[in-house]
Design an enzyme around this catalytic site. Structure first.
Site, short mmCIF file in Angstrom:
data_model
loop_
_atom_site.label_atom_id
_atom_site.label_comp_id
_atom_site.label_asym_id
_atom_site.label_seq_id
_atom_site.Cartn_x
_atom_site.Cartn_y
_atom_site.Cartn_z
N SER A 143 1.06 -11.89 -16.62
CA SER A 143 1.95 -10.72 -16.67
C SER A 143 3.24 -11.16 -17.34
O SER A 143 3.56 -12.36 -17.35
CB SER A 143 2.25 -10.25 -15.24
OG SER A 143 3.38 -9.40 -15.22
N TYR A 156 4.52 -11.97 -6.66
CA TYR A 156 3.64 -11.61 -7.78
C TYR A 156 4.03 -12.42 -9.02
O TYR A 156 3.18 -13.00 -9.69
CB TYR A 156 3.77 -10.11 -8.04
CG TYR A 156 2.95 -9.58 -9.18
CD1 TYR A 156 1.58 -9.36 -9.05
CD2 TYR A 156 3.54 -9.26 -10.41
CE1 TYR A 156 0.82 -8.85 -10.09
CE2 TYR A 156 2.80 -8.75 -11.47
CZ TYR A 156 1.44 -8.54 -11.30
OH TYR A 156 0.70 -8.04 -12.35
N1 NAP Z 1 -0.79 -2.64 -15.15
C1 NAP Z 1 0.19 -3.46 -15.50
O1 NAP Z 1 1.30 -3.05 -15.83
C2 NAP Z 1 -0.05 -4.94 -15.53
C3 NAP Z 1 0.89 -5.75 -16.19
C4 NAP Z 1 0.71 -7.12 -16.22
C5 NAP Z 1 -0.41 -7.67 -15.62
N2 NAP Z 1 -1.30 -6.87 -14.97
C6 NAP Z 1 -2.45 -7.52 -14.36
O2 NAP Z 1 -3.62 -6.96 -14.92
C7 NAP Z 1 -4.71 -7.17 -14.03
C8 NAP Z 1 -5.49 -5.89 -13.90
O3 NAP Z 1 -4.67 -4.90 -13.29
P1 NAP Z 1 -4.67 -3.38 -13.76
O4 NAP Z 1 -3.29 -3.06 -14.17
O5 NAP Z 1 -5.78 -3.11 -14.68
O6 NAP Z 1 -4.86 -2.64 -12.36
P2 NAP Z 1 -6.12 -2.02 -11.61
O7 NAP Z 1 -6.72 -0.94 -12.46
O8 NAP Z 1 -5.64 -1.68 -10.26
O9 NAP Z 1 -7.17 -3.23 -11.55
C9 NAP Z 1 -7.11 -4.25 -10.59
C10 NAP Z 1 -8.51 -4.80 -10.46
O10 NAP Z 1 -8.48 -5.95 -9.61
C11 NAP Z 1 -9.43 -5.77 -8.57
N3 NAP Z 1 -9.01 -6.42 -7.34
C12 NAP Z 1 -7.85 -6.28 -6.69
N4 NAP Z 1 -7.87 -7.00 -5.54
C13 NAP Z 1 -9.08 -7.61 -5.48
C14 NAP Z 1 -9.72 -8.47 -4.55
N5 NAP Z 1 -9.12 -8.86 -3.42
N6 NAP Z 1 -10.97 -8.88 -4.82
C15 NAP Z 1 -11.61 -8.48 -5.94
N7 NAP Z 1 -11.06 -7.66 -6.86
C16 NAP Z 1 -9.81 -7.24 -6.62
C17 NAP Z 1 -9.49 -4.27 -8.38
O11 NAP Z 1 -10.64 -3.88 -7.67
P3 NAP Z 1 -10.48 -2.82 -6.45
O12 NAP Z 1 -9.85 -1.59 -7.06
O13 NAP Z 1 -11.83 -2.61 -5.92
O14 NAP Z 1 -9.53 -3.48 -5.48
C18 NAP Z 1 -9.47 -3.80 -9.82
O15 NAP Z 1 -10.74 -3.91 -10.40
C19 NAP Z 1 -4.10 -7.67 -12.73
O16 NAP Z 1 -4.24 -9.08 -12.65
C20 NAP Z 1 -2.63 -7.32 -12.87
O17 NAP Z 1 -1.81 -8.17 -12.12
C21 NAP Z 1 -1.15 -5.52 -14.91
#
Ligand code: NAP
Length: 241
Positions: A143, A156
């Site tokens: 991130s 985080y």
């Molecule tokens: N969106 C942003 O602005 C942003 C920015 C920088 C980095 N990121 C990173 O990008 C990655 C993906 O996030 P996203 O933004 O695409 O959000 P998201 O749509 O909420 O995706 C998160 C994913 O991680 C899974 N997950 C969460 N906790 C888990 C656990 N304990 N065991 C197994 N799977 C788990 C979720 O599954 P469930 O829904 O079943 O829990 C979901 O598939 C993350 O690492 C996040 O930190 C996001």
């Protein structure tokens, strides 16, 4: 057996689902992992509907046994691993005085510990792919908060900085074996994770698109064996690191 195969964690929505779609388009057989079974099954069904070879394994990746189960299911089905996408993540904001140990542990376990465990479980298959074509790839979703720690998202941020450091270490340890690693470092991306920011006034259309992040993985797949991109930072206009 598939010619190329990949594991994508956190593949049930957002960035992970978009990366899985790109890998499907690129001809990879896929093992998808995430926590909630029904949500993951729906994502897998969507990708199968597009014609991709997809298997899903649901469960909490905070558990070592679950990480092992995902990798074992993939190994049994495909016997090879060319791309590993460590993308599952969780962010729980709190001011420092209010940090709860349970939430601290959850973020460390999912965002960082699971990545270490996935490397450990996958390194044999990754090295075999690296020996074959010099282009085995691990993509770790960090991130922008891993580049510059953020207030109220301190835990985080620390986990995501750890992801960048671990990615660097893995390049030093594995790149000579044809296994390259890259940390993706996005600012706000329009996914379920940023609902809190949308509620706080950041418009979804002003956020990075999941497709922007996923296209970077397509670019990584096309690099020559001589080139490593250790991290990719995605910023937003007016919000430069
Ligand atoms: N969106 C942003 O602005 C942003 C920015 C920088 C980095 N990121 C990173 O990008 C990655 C993906 O996030 P996203 O933004 O695409 O959000 P998201 O749509 O909420 O995706 C998160 C994913 O991680 C899974 N997950 C969460 N906790 C888990 C656990 N304990 N065991 C197994 N799977 C788990 C979720 O599954 P469930 O829904 O079943 O829990 C979901 O598939 C993350 O690492 C996040 O930190 C996001």
């Amino acid at each position: 057996m598939a010619q190329r195969a990949a594991i994508v964690t956190g593949a049930s929505s957002g960035i992970g689902l978009a990366i899985a779609r790109v890998l499907g388009e690129e001809g990879y057989a896929l093992t998808l992992a995430a926590r909630r079974p029904e949500k993951l099954a729906a994502a897998a069904e969507e990708l199968r509907g597009a014609g991709y070879d997809v298997h899903d394994v649901a469960g909490p990746l905070s558990e070592e046994d679950q990480v092992k189960a995902v990798v074992e299911a993939h190994r049994e089905r495909h016997g090879r691993l060319d791309v590993l996408v460590n993308n599952a993540g969780v962010g729980i904001g709190a001011p420092v005085a209010e940090i709860q140990a349970k939430r601290l542990d959850m973020q460390l376990d999912v965002n960082l510990r699971a990545i270490v465990l996935f490397y450990r479980e996958c390194v044999g298959m990754l090295r075999a792919a690296g020996a074959e074509h010099r282009g085995a790839l691990v993509v770790n979703t960090s991130s922008i908060s891993g580049k510059s720690g953020q207030p109220w998202l301190s835990v985080y941020s620390a986990t995501k900085a750890g992801v960048i450091a671990y990615t660097q270490a893995m390049n030093k340890e594995l790149s000579a074996d044809g296994v390259k690693s890259c940390a993706l470092c996005p600012a706000f991306v329009d996914t379920p994770m940023t609902e809190f920011a949308k509620a706080g006034g950041v418009a979804a259309e002003d956020m990075i698109r999941v497709e922007d992040v996923a296209e970077s993985v397509r670019m990584l797949l096309r690099l020559s064996p001589a080139c490593i991109v250790p991290e990719i930072v995605f910023e937003r206009p007016g919000e430069i690191l």
